[in-house]
Design a protein around this motif. Structure first.
Motif, short mmCIF file in Angstrom:
data_model
loop_
_atom_site.label_atom_id
_atom_site.label_comp_id
_atom_site.label_asym_id
_atom_site.label_seq_id
_atom_site.Cartn_x
_atom_site.Cartn_y
_atom_site.Cartn_z
N PRO A 10 0.91 -1.17 -0.03
CA PRO A 10 -0.07 -0.13 0.14
C PRO A 10 0.79 1.17 0.07
N SER A 11 0.40 2.58 -0.64
CA SER A 11 1.10 3.65 -0.65
C SER A 11 1.06 4.26 0.47
N ILE A 12 2.08 4.83 1.15
CA ILE A 12 2.19 5.75 2.48
C ILE A 12 2.36 7.08 2.00
N SER A 13 1.27 7.98 2.37
CA SER A 13 1.16 9.20 2.35
C SER A 13 1.35 10.26 3.15
N SER A 14 1.52 9.50 4.73
CA SER A 14 1.60 10.28 5.78
C SER A 14 2.53 9.72 6.90
N PHE A 15 3.01 10.46 7.62
CA PHE A 15 4.07 9.89 8.81
C PHE A 15 2.74 8.72 9.83
N ASP A 16 1.90 9.11 9.93
CA ASP A 16 1.09 8.31 10.86
C ASP A 16 0.73 7.13 10.12
#
Length: 321
Positions: A10-16
């Motif tokens: 899955p793509s990761i778009s934020s630090f959280d």
């Protein structure tokens, strides 16, 4: 760097999102196994380290696989460059880079695993005499790193004046967001302005790790005495003012102990006459300006907030000579 390995997740778009992703051990292990397969390495156990900003596996007994999210690409570049540069140059060991590449845009390094225990797990149990030995070794080690030429490391030059100006401009708001007491917040602008000249007085940039903390040292016991044996983690390395590297030991290890402080600074190269209030002011200012500064977490002096009513009190508590 090697071509990207064929891998999907899955793509990761934020630090959280990244922090949640780090808990998905099965996916993380499959990433590490794909790296092992790609480099035609033998099967070995994978043990995920829980600490750290990146994904780190112990691979068997001899290697470490460190995987960086795409937004830590600069950390990957720094780590790779500095590990390769330091190899064989220091009195203690640093990991040897064996392979590097990226997996679906996530860069990684396969490196040797150093022997020893993390100092973080032992510091509170070690005798004061042994702590004096370690602080002496640490001061000498930092001096050794700082004495190395920096040719070939231009890519990690932080352009110190630009860096420190940015830190000054953001300092009050950063510490307000981290809930530094209001009386101390109000004093920050004047406190920094009154030492500003020394914050910019850089005669020769040196290799900074900014991370001389007990989480990044490996120690080994010899004849009942612990000694520094290895140094790890260079993702935050940059070129800059030497004093910036003295902050980690002051916060995490010295803990206001003036004997440890004197031993550390002496072994680094300070003469007694140079351990002045000007130096303690400069170090406290840099502590406020460190890019990861969070005094409520990093100052390991019990109830320090109740012991200080001003930044001068804080300076005397942590660095006062």
């Amino acid at each position: 760097m090697n071509p990207s390995l064929d891998f999907t997740f899955p793509s990761i778009s934020s630090f959280d999102e990244y922090e949640k992703f780090k808990n998905k051990t099965e996916i993380l292990e499959s990433m590490a196994k794909e790296i092992i397969r790609h480099h035609q390495l033998t099967d070995g156990s994978l043990t995920l380290f829980s600490e750290g900003a990146n994904i780190v596996f112990a691979y068997g007994q001899q290697r470490v696989i460190k995987i960086f999210p795409p937004f830590h690409y600069e950390q990957f570049k720094s780590e790779l460059l500095v590990l390769q540069y330091l190899q064989g140059k220091l009195a203690v060991k640093t990991p040897v880079v064996e392979y590097n590449g990226d997996i679906a845009g996530w860069p990684y390094i396969v490196m040797s695993q150093l022997e020893g225990a993390l100092l973080e797990k032992l510091w509170e149990e070690i005798s004061h005499d042994n702590k004096m030995i370690i602080m002496s070794e640490l001061g000498s080690l930092i001096r050794e790193v700082h004495s190395l030429p920096t040719h070939g490391l231009e890519d990690i030059d932080c352009h110190w004046e630009e860096f420190i100006n940015k830190q000054i401009n953001q300092c009050v708001e950063r510490h307000r967001s981290l809930q530094l007491p209001e009386p101390l917040l109000q004093q920050i602008p004047y406190y920094l302005a009154s030492i500003k000249e020394l914050l910019f007085d850089i005669k020769k940039p040196v290799i900074l790790t900014g991370e001389y903390t007990p989480m990044n040292f490996l120690v080994k016991q010899v004849a009942g005495v612990w000694h520094i044996a290895g140094l790890i983690d260079f993702g935050d390395a940059m070129l800059g003012l030497p004093e910036y590297d003295l902050l980690g030991p002051g916060a995490f290890l010295i803990q206001g102990d003036k004997l440890l402080l004197k031993e550390f600074l002496t072994s680094y190269g300070y003469l007694p006459g140079s351990m002045t209030t000007q130096l303690s002011h400069q170090l406290t200012a840099l502590m406020l300006l460190h890019r990861y500064s969070n005094l409520n977490i990093q100052i390991r002096i019990e109830n320090w907030q109740n012991k200080v009513h001003s930044l001068k009190d804080f300076e005397d508590l942590v660095w006062g000579f």
